[in-house]
Design a protein around this motif. Structure first.
Motif, short mmCIF file in Angstrom:
data_model
loop_
_atom_site.label_atom_id
_atom_site.label_comp_id
_atom_site.label_asym_id
_atom_site.label_seq_id
_atom_site.Cartn_x
_atom_site.Cartn_y
_atom_site.Cartn_z
N TYR A 236 -4.72 1.59 -7.88
CA TYR A 236 -3.59 0.68 -7.71
C TYR A 236 -2.35 1.42 -7.19
O TYR A 236 -2.42 2.06 -6.16
N ARG B 215 -5.44 -7.65 -8.53
CA ARG B 215 -4.04 -7.89 -8.91
C ARG B 215 -3.31 -8.84 -7.96
O ARG B 215 -2.16 -9.19 -8.19
N LYS C 252 0.75 -9.60 -13.39
CA LYS C 252 0.17 -8.35 -12.93
C LYS C 252 1.28 -7.42 -12.44
O LYS C 252 2.33 -7.87 -11.99
N ARG C 253 1.01 -6.12 -12.46
CA ARG C 253 2.01 -5.13 -12.08
C ARG C 253 1.58 -4.36 -10.85
O ARG C 253 0.43 -3.92 -10.74
N HIS C 254 2.49 -4.21 -9.91
CA HIS C 254 2.30 -3.34 -8.75
C HIS C 254 3.65 -3.19 -8.07
O HIS C 254 4.46 -4.11 -8.09
N GLY D 192 9.31 -6.06 -4.93
CA GLY D 192 9.33 -7.18 -5.87
C GLY D 192 10.38 -8.22 -5.58
O GLY D 192 10.31 -9.35 -6.08
#
Length: 454
Positions: free
Chosen positions: A273, A298, A357-359, A383
């Protein structure tokens, strides 16, 4: 609903709409289009009546002057650009450029340029890959949730994709020779162009190319990857080992690192990721390698459709042994005088980060070459929805082994004015080594420990 971008897209659009998202395999009647109106890899056989020609099989034989094991001779060396896109005229071509390409013209108005050449659809694969691809069209399916493949061994899994997830899987698992070893350089220049080259010895082997391949062992492994840092001295001897799984949610990617200073092997769950890329100075994530790799879970993936676009293609000058690293690596971006762009059809896919979800990338927009399924342009948004990084892969055809791949990959950070270029091998002896043999024991943590050095 997929958008119709131009007249030749209508037939393929109709095929795609007939495919159920729940059952990715296409009907035999649709699969019969592969090799007739569609190429053996699922692209449109015909041209666009203008700059894009019909596909005629690609380059299947080396040009005169090529010696096996040496740098690839440019089969189009005598050609000159038909025109050059610059900051002064890029808006005339805006419908065939990505937002990232437009941003680079704005960021570097004096130096960023795109020399546009005649289009050559040079991509070609071995016949066994074409045979596997046609079989995949009616057999291969996404596993539950779309995070892996069923009934897949090799070739393009979804030559007639029904959705964005299928299109991105075509890139992830595309044929790259079965097994390959290479020594390549990575540079992360400062804003003024100063850089220190990091050299890697990479190798990977798809499981069905192992000398002792047993389908009952590691049945969720797609391929094995090993990366040894060769230089500079402060990093030399560190080694990364990856067992890349098909369903990475059911069984996450398995990774280990050998730290030469500690002489220890450790598990490396961060190699996935948005974990930091190896020796990248924070300029790429783990899943930026090979433009995009790893689990797609994700993101929500949306297939927008096809469009015509100017993309890097037949980039033999960037692979030339007559060119030095200093000739390529410049301040702000690579030397665009050594690049070559052509008009090709691409699949456009949008990936939006799922809720919860995180990225670090909130959205990615992919442009995937129809003839190779290689992601060629990717715009990365933060983001807040602001364009942040622009990835561009300079495609070339390894005609001696029938492997389309990249001469180099680039990733430009619009905020810092820095970038990463990966795949430099101009000053290395010879070229990539395809088709070597390995066993499963060669890709174990114990083997990693043995291969570590200082």
């Amino acid at each position: 609903m997929l958008k119709k971008h131009y007249k030749t897209w209508g037939g393929v659009l109709a095929l795609s709409l007939m495919v159920s998202a729940a059952n990715a395999a296409v009907a035999p009647a649709d699969a019969a289009k592969i090799g007739s109106s569609l190429t053996p890899n699922g692209a449109e056989m015909g041209g666009n009546g203008g700059e894009i020609p019909a596909w005629n099989g690609g380059i299947t034989k080396p040009p005169a002057g090529y010696t096996v094991g040496q740098k690839h001779v440019n089969p189009f060396a005598g050609e000159k650009p038909e025109f050059v896109i610059t900051a002064a005229n890029y808006k005339q071509y805006a419908d065939k450029l990505s937002d990232g390409q437009k941003a680079l013209f704005e960021k570097y108005p004096e130096t960023y340029r795109m020399p546009v050449f005649k289009t050559h659809r040079s991509a070609a694969y071995p016949q066994f890959i074409y045979d596997a691809t046609k079989k995949n069209a009616t057999d291969t399916k996404l596993v539950q949730g779309g995070n892996g493949l069923e009934n897949y061994v090799e070739g393009t899994p979804f030559p007639i994709p029904a959705n964005g997830l299928e299109a991105i899987w075509n890139h992830i698992v595309r044929y790259r020779g079965g097994s390959v070893s290479r020594v390549v350089g990575q540079a992360t220049p400062q804003a003024n162009g100063d850089y220190t080259l990091v050299r890697f010895k990479d190798e990977f082997t798809f499981r069905n190319k192992l000398k002792d391949f047993d389908p009952s062992k590691d049945n969720n492994v797609l391929f094995y990857f090993k990366q040894d840092v060769v230089s500079p001295a402060r990093l030399a001897g560190n080694v990364l080992l990856v067992h890349e799984t098909l369903d990475q949610v059911k069984e996450p990617r398995k990774a280990w690192v050998y730290n030469a200073g500690q002489r220890r092997v450790r598990r490396a769950p961060q190699v996935a990721y948005d974990g930091p890329g190896t020796a990248s100075d924070g300029l790429r994530t783990s899943d930026n390698f090979d433009m995009f790799n790893g689990a797609p879970d994700r993101y929500d993936w949306k297939l927008i459709g096809k469009q015509e676009m100017y993309i890097p293609y037949n980039s033999y000058e960037l692979n030339s042994g007559d060119v030095k690293y200093d000739d390529i690596v410049k301040a702000g971006h690579i030397n665009q005088d050594l690049t070559r762009y052509e008009l090709h059809r691409v699949w456009k896919v949008e990936a939006t980060l799922k809720d919860g979800k995180r990225h670090i990338y909130g959205k990615r927009v992919f442009y995937i070459d129809e003839d190779t399924w290689q992601a060629t342009e990717i715009d990365h948004y933060d983001g807040r929805g602001q364009l942040w990084r622009v990835a561009e892969a300079h495609n070339m055809m390894f005609y001696d082994t029938l492997v389309p791949w990249y001469a180099v990959e680039t990733l430009y950070d619009l905020n810092s004015g820095r970038y990463l270029v990966l795949g430099l091998d101009n000053e290395e002896n010879g070229s990539y080594e395809f088709g070597f043999e390995r066993t499963q024991k060669d890709y174990t943590p114990a083997a990693l420990r043995r291969s570590g050095r200082r």
